[in-house]
Design a protein around this motif. Structure first.
Motif, mmCIF file in Angstrom:
data_model
loop_
_atom_site.group_PDB
_atom_site.id
_atom_site.type_symbol
_atom_site.label_atom_id
_atom_site.label_comp_id
_atom_site.label_asym_id
_atom_site.label_seq_id
_atom_site.Cartn_x
_atom_site.Cartn_y
_atom_site.Cartn_z
ATOM 1 N N ASN A 23 -1.871 1.308 10.332
ATOM 2 C CA ASN A 23 -2.086 1.629 8.924
ATOM 3 C C ASN A 23 -0.991 1.043 8.043
ATOM 4 O O ASN A 23 -1.269 0.493 6.974
ATOM 5 C CB ASN A 23 -2.140 3.142 8.736
ATOM 6 N N SER A 24 0.257 1.157 8.471
ATOM 7 C CA SER A 24 1.357 0.614 7.662
ATOM 8 C C SER A 24 1.256 -0.898 7.549
ATOM 9 O O SER A 24 1.609 -1.481 6.513
ATOM 10 C CB SER A 24 2.711 1.021 8.249
ATOM 11 N N GLU B 297 -1.339 -1.462 4.889
ATOM 12 C CA GLU B 297 -0.809 -1.124 3.565
ATOM 13 C C GLU B 297 0.096 -2.241 3.045
ATOM 14 O O GLU B 297 0.031 -2.609 1.860
ATOM 15 C CB GLU B 297 -0.055 0.198 3.654
ATOM 16 N N SER C 103 -7.020 -1.788 -2.621
ATOM 17 C CA SER C 103 -7.642 -1.161 -1.456
ATOM 18 C C SER C 103 -8.460 -2.206 -0.723
ATOM 19 O O SER C 103 -8.604 -3.360 -1.179
ATOM 20 C CB SER C 103 -8.550 -0.001 -1.883
#
Length: 453
Positions: A78-79, A82, A92
């Motif tokens: 996830n990081s 991001e 997004s």
């Protein structure tokens, strides 16, 4: 919730084993039944990969990675996603065009089931077809210190699935252009340094252009270490001489032929490069491709073992033995002037225009001249202090005097040029025009020119 989208479609990832009881016989043994856990199941059950699952859903790749495979998947956290969104000014995943997202995700997928211990420091083909001309992009895997893929490091390796293996990585692997790929491989640090020395952005701007195609012959660090620049040529010009613009040529596309590089002479004529594929791929007879077909979004890179210096007319005569070995033999005959030194010069009587007879032209002679007669014949093929390209030729043109003293006359029709030599022999054809060197130009001809008596 992303997980809810998969209810009724995917097996529960943790339900890898369940038991079926026989209702007709209470004493019948319970039979263990295995449920396969595929790559998507693994991503769903890891909360640190939830954005990856969302991305796979948006790109409609869930079914693909539930297929038989086998696949090796480098799964960004996830990081990692991001950071990728922030670096590319996306708020997004919805801001990423679906085709782009699809190709980025596929660039994390390699065909086959490859465990970390089996990965090698080399190039692999990803499943992304975002490479130039629809080719599969290359991934550079480096195992020198852990495992990195195009600079993205594996943080968790060898998560086994029923249809392959997942390696969790700390960065999203984007879609690399020529410049990006050059930076991933530490064997090209000298090249990258040369391209960007003193803040130079000419090459990084050029080779990052998504609207152009390039074939790049990239010298390794060892090649730069060995290169002494004996002619003290401009480094930018030397680097440009490793780039063919307008085409992305894989090794299989290459043949014994000439192409134009991004380097140019003082008149702006692009220099030629001679490619020979008789035994691997060599350039100008001095540099060999040692790693072929690194595919990027805007070109193909071939690593070479020698820096390709700016060519003189002698460079091409010696490199192209298929056409010019007889000419070189004549030029280097004992007792002849030192034609190699003369035609290698970049200062004396330059530039030269050389009409170079091919091997069949010499073979057609009843007898090859000797001594002063041979000197006269050879010097009749060279015009000094003129870079006469095919665009300069016109019907009825009489050339400046050759080094021997007689002029040549040209008959031009459309793109065909026929020469009349000093002895009045007509119908001599240019079979390959405009082989451009830094100190002149070569035109291959099908007949040996004979001077007047």
């Amino acid at each position: 919730m992303i997980l809810n989208n998969f209810k009724g479609i995917l097996p529960l990832a943790l339900a890898s084993i369940f038991f079926v009881s026989c209702s007709d016989d209470d004493n019948a043994p319970e039979i263990p039944m295995e449920t396969e856990t595929d790559i998507v199941d693994i991503a769903i059950t890891d909360s640190n990969l939830s954005i990856l699952v969302e991305a796979l859903t948006k790109a409609e790749l869930v079914a693909t990675l539930q297929g038989d495979g086998p696949f090796t998947v480098f799964a960004p956290t996830n990081s990692a996603f991001e950071a990728f969104l922030t670096d590319n000014n996306f708020a997004s995943l919805d801001d990423i065009p679906q085709e782009t997202l699809t190709q980025v995700l596929l660039n994390h997928v390699v065909s086959g089931d490859v465990k970390a211990a089996d990965l090698e420091t080399t190039y692999y083909s990803s499943s992304s077809t975002a490479g130039v001309d629809g080719k599969n992009l290359s991934l550079y895997v480096n195992t020198a210190d852990g495992v990195t893929i195009n600079g993205s490091a594996v943080s968790t390796a060898d998560i086994e699935a029923s249809n392959g293996t997942v390696h969790v990585v700390d960065k999203v692997i984007g879609l690399p252009n020529v410049v990006n790929h050059a930076t991933y491989n530490s064997a090209f640090t000298s090249l990258v340094g040369a391209l960007t020395t003193d803040g130079n952005t000419v090459f990084t701007d050029l080779l990052s252009d998504a609207e152009q195609k390039f074939t790049v012959f990239a010298p390794t660090n060892d090649a730069f270490t060995a290169f002494e620049n004996p002619s003290e040529n401009d480094l930018n010009a030397i680097l440009a001489n490793h780039v063919i613009g307008g085409a992305a040529l894989a090794a299989g596309d290459l043949s014994n032929s000439y192409a134009n590089t991004a380097a140019a002479n003082e008149d702006g004529d692009n220099l030629s490069i001679y490619v020979n594929t008789d035994d691997g791929v060599t350039l100008n007879g001095i540099s060999t491709v040692i790693i072929a077909d690194v595919v990027t979004t805007n070109g193909i890179i071939h690593a070479v073992d020698t820096v390709i210096d700016l060519p003189t007319v002698v460079t091409f005569a010696t490199a192209d033995s298929e056409n010019f070995s007889s000419l070189v033999g004549a030029l280097t005959t004992e007792g002849q002037p030192d034609f190699v030194s003369i035609l290698s010069s970049t200062t004396e009587n330059t530039p030269f225009t050389v009409f170079a007879p091919v091997n069949s032209a010499f073979a057609a002679l009843a007898e090859v001249p000797t001594g002063e007669d041979l000197t006269a014949v050879l010097t009749h093929h060279v015009i000094a202090e003129a870079n006469i390209v095919s665009g300069d030729l016109s019907d009825g043109l009489v050339s400046p005097a050759t080094l021997q003293g007689d002029a040549l006359t040209f008959i031009a029709s459309e793109e065909t040029f026929v020469i009349t030599d000093g002895a009045g022999n007509m119908g001599i054809n240019i079979v390959k025009a405009d082989v451009q060197a830094i100190n002149g130009v070569i035109h291959a001809i099908d007949t040996v020119l004979i001077p007047g008596s």
